[in-house]
Design a protein around this motif. Structure first.
Motif, PDB file in Angstrom:
ATOM      1  N   LEU A   1      15.824  -4.148  67.003  1.00 53.89           N
ATOM      2  CA  LEU A   1      17.208  -4.589  67.054  1.00 53.89           C
ATOM      3  C   LEU A   1      17.864  -4.467  65.678  1.00 53.89           C
ATOM      4  O   LEU A   1      18.994  -3.984  65.556  1.00 53.89           O
ATOM      5  N   ALA A   2      17.163  -4.883  64.637  1.00 55.97           N
ATOM      6  CA  ALA A   2      17.698  -4.774  63.280  1.00 55.97           C
ATOM      7  C   ALA A   2      17.956  -3.318  62.916  1.00 55.97           C
ATOM      8  O   ALA A   2      18.980  -2.980  62.309  1.00 55.97           O
TER       9      ALA A   2
ATOM     10  N   ASP B   1      32.071  -6.347  63.162  1.00 56.53           N
ATOM     11  CA  ASP B   1      32.362  -7.719  62.771  1.00 56.53           C
ATOM     12  C   ASP B   1      33.081  -8.381  63.939  1.00 56.53           C
ATOM     13  O   ASP B   1      34.279  -8.165  64.148  1.00 56.53           O
TER      14      ASP B   1
ATOM     15  N   GLU C   1      26.880  -2.485  62.709  1.00 59.98           N
ATOM     16  CA  GLU C   1      27.226  -3.629  63.561  1.00 59.98           C
ATOM     17  C   GLU C   1      28.662  -4.085  63.328  1.00 59.98           C
ATOM     18  O   GLU C   1      29.069  -4.347  62.198  1.00 59.98           O
TER      19      GLU C   1
ATOM     20  N   LEU D   1      24.069   1.564  63.835  1.00 55.51           N
ATOM     21  CA  LEU D   1      25.382   1.549  64.498  1.00 55.51           C
ATOM     22  C   LEU D   1      26.462   0.846  63.685  1.00 55.51           C
ATOM     23  O   LEU D   1      27.589   0.720  64.150  1.00 55.51           O
TER      24      LEU D   1
ATOM     25  N   ARG E   1      18.552  -0.815  65.006  1.00 50.78           N
ATOM     26  CA  ARG E   1      19.679  -0.322  65.795  1.00 50.78           C
ATOM     27  C   ARG E   1      21.003  -0.828  65.239  1.00 50.78           C
ATOM     28  O   ARG E   1      21.980  -0.085  65.144  1.00 50.78           O
ATOM     29  N   ARG E   2      21.043  -2.085  64.861  1.00 48.70           N
ATOM     30  CA  ARG E   2      22.275  -2.638  64.289  1.00 48.70           C
ATOM     31  C   ARG E   2      22.642  -1.926  62.988  1.00 48.70           C
ATOM     32  O   ARG E   2      23.808  -1.662  62.723  1.00 48.70           O
TER      33      ARG E   2
END
Length: 64
Positions: free
Chosen positions: A26-27, A37, A35, A33, A29-30
């Motif tokens: 998950l980290a 705001d 992440e 991408l 992927r974030r």
């Protein structure tokens, strides 16, 4: 320390998630991408007790 899972958990036939592996994926992927705001919840429908709790946290120097 021994696991405190119930016997029922050992009999679970469903899909299991390895949390450390999931967290790492998950980290990654974030980061890939960028992440977004996301806006915070405005809290227009909070109960009086929740508002009091958040105010107490803020008064104590905490940031929720």
């Amino acid at each position: 320390m021994a696991s405190k899972r119930l016997k029922i958990d050992r009999e679970w036939a469903g899909r299991r998630v390895d949390f450390p592996a999931f967290s790492a994926a998950l980290a990654k992927r974030r980061a890939e991408l960028a992440e977004p705001d996301l806006p915070r919840n405005p809290g227009q429908r909070r109960t009086a007790s929740k508002r009091a709790l958040l105010k107490a946290i803020e008064d104590a120097g905490g940031k929720w």
